[in-house]
Design an enzyme around this catalytic site. Sequence first.
Site, short mmCIF file in Angstrom:
data_model
loop_
_atom_site.label_atom_id
_atom_site.label_comp_id
_atom_site.label_asym_id
_atom_site.label_seq_id
_atom_site.Cartn_x
_atom_site.Cartn_y
_atom_site.Cartn_z
N GLY A 238 1.03 -1.36 0.74
CA GLY A 238 0.28 -0.04 0.07
C GLY A 238 1.16 1.09 -0.26
CG HIS A 258 15.31 13.13 3.67
ND1 HIS A 258 16.53 13.36 3.23
CD2 HIS A 258 14.69 11.55 3.34
CE1 HIS A 258 16.89 11.95 3.19
NE2 HIS A 258 15.51 11.33 2.51
#
Length: 351
Positions: A238, A258
């Site tokens: 998923g 990040h």
Amino acid sequence: MTTSSMDGARNDEETAQQQVLMMLAGKWVAGILNVVARLGVADLLTGGPRTTADLAAATETHAPTLYRLLRAAASVGVFAEREDGRFELTPKADYLRSDVPGTLRYLAYFYGETTVWNSWGSAIDSVRTGEPIGPKLRGGKTWFQYLEQDVPEFATAFHNAMSELNENRAPKIAASFDFGRFATITDLGGGQGRLLSAILQRYPQTRGVLFDIPTAIETAPAVLAAHGVTDRVELVRGSFFESVPSGADAYLLKAIMHDWPDAECIGVLKRIRAAIDSDKDARVLIIDGVIPEGNEPHYSKLMDIAMLVTDGGRERTGAEWASLLAHAGFELAEIHPTTPPHGIVEGRPVQ
């Protein structure tokens, strides 16, 4: 001012100038290492020193030009030229070999990819607008769409680089924090499961859920089997931009946040918050760069600009991590040290 003090000031000025010149040459060094990595020169030297002619034959390159490349690399400590003209490995060159733990060969190879390289040429536009240039260079494609569809050669280098770095760092990260306090850990975007495997090896009572897109975890079973943790890991396919498995005691995000601007990160964290059972003292554990305050040199400060120009992501300070968590229903519990340049940002739900 005395003559000696004037000479000292002039020497300091010249030293500072030379240091800035070397900084400006940083892209040249990166380009040299990229070519060395692509040619596999370090691998060819594992048996001992070799002549340039020998190396040129093995790499199908122009010997006089290869010599110039290796001489330049040796000038920054990557390889060494012997008095007899042969080149040999150095401790720095070892990290451009394919067969050493923590190899940087594939990362050096990947950094030469055209859009990664060319994004820096438009860095001033990103600073003016706050927007990345990378997506424009990739024809509007997402990073992973572009890698898989347009540059499979560099996609392989990228995946190899991430795999090698995770293989080397994972046991160190597992040893730096008490993951054993959690009965079930869900690793979001965990790829092949190298970090999760290292954690489960160290904490045999803990179970794991490895969650990622199908193409990312298709090779995970072999990694889990090699670490002997297959029976304690559930594979779930998923995207964390759509949903997150519920019921875990800890949600792990390594080198994920990040990649994205704040809005996307807050969305992911909100989905994690919604997935946490109300009766559990669960945690979200973000393993990522933590920018130190002040003028201290730190890899994450440079990586922050790389993330800006290539894809719109960012590195964050402790205060910025705390703010991000607060916007998603968490509070910062603590930032734990781990293998550089990362920290473990621990967030707990606000009830």
